[in-house]
Write an enzyme that holds these catalytic residues in place. Structure first.
Site, PDB file in Angstrom:
ATOM      1  N   CYS A  65       0.835  -1.214   0.000  1.00  0.00           N
ATOM      2  CA  CYS A  65       0.000   0.000   0.000  1.00  0.00           C
ATOM      3  C   CYS A  65       0.869   1.263   0.000  1.00  0.00           C
ATOM      4  CB  CYS A  65      -0.907  -0.043   1.224  1.00  0.00           C
ATOM      5  SG  CYS A  65      -1.778   1.480   1.582  1.00  0.00           S
ATOM      6  N   CYS A  68       0.020   3.790   2.733  1.00  0.00           N
ATOM      7  CA  CYS A  68       0.474   3.269   4.037  1.00  0.00           C
ATOM      8  C   CYS A  68       1.952   3.609   4.255  1.00  0.00           C
ATOM      9  CB  CYS A  68       0.282   1.754   4.114  1.00  0.00           C
ATOM     10  SG  CYS A  68      -1.433   1.208   4.013  1.00  0.00           S
TER      11      CYS A  68
END
Length: 149
Positions: A65, A68
């Site tokens: 991600c 993230c």
């Protein structure tokens, strides 16, 4: 539950930090509060996050991600700035599907603040650092106000 090695930002001493403890970590040499940054999963989340003696900032993330990876250093910095007042708990959604279902994580990163076993704040997505700082401080302030008689 595991422990991690952390260098004290004040004196540089390496300290072993447990994933769960009754208090919060302090440097063995200079006694300053240390940032508490740990990982948790389906098996140990209750002991690490929900039973934490300080509010737990939970980061639901994944290695693949991009947002993230952008938020992670900001969360690490917030944990360092608020050493002794918050515990950063990182949960890899790919390794902990039970927690993802339990907390209805639909998008990552998803951040929770858990105090005394209760979710008191929730944030999805990757806001700028200033917005994350403000969100966390608001959640911690609400906790303090709620605990006053």
């Amino acid at each position: 539950m595991t422990s991690a090695l952390t260098k004290c930002p004040q004196c540089g001493t390496t300290n072993r930090i447990p994933a769960a403890a009754a208090g919060h970590p302090r440097c063995g040499k200079c006694r300053r509060d240390l940032p508490w940054i740990v990982e948790a999963g389906d098996a140990d989340f209750a002991g690490v996050a929900e039973q934490s003696p300080v509010p737990a900032l939970v980061d639901f993330w994944a290695a693949w991600c991009g947002p993230c990876r952008m938020v992670s250093p900001v969360l690490d910095k917030l944990a360092q700035e608020r050493a002794g007042r918050v515990k950063l708990v990182k949960v890899d959604v790919d390794k902990s599907p039970g927690l993802s279902r339990r907390f209805d994580v639909q998008a990552i990163p998803t951040l929770l603040v858990i105090t005394d076993g209760t979710v008191v704040a929730r944030q999805a997505g990757a806001p700028p650092a200033a917005a994350l700082r403000s969100w966390l401080d608001d959640a911690l302030a609400a906790r303090r106000e709620g605990s006053k008689p």
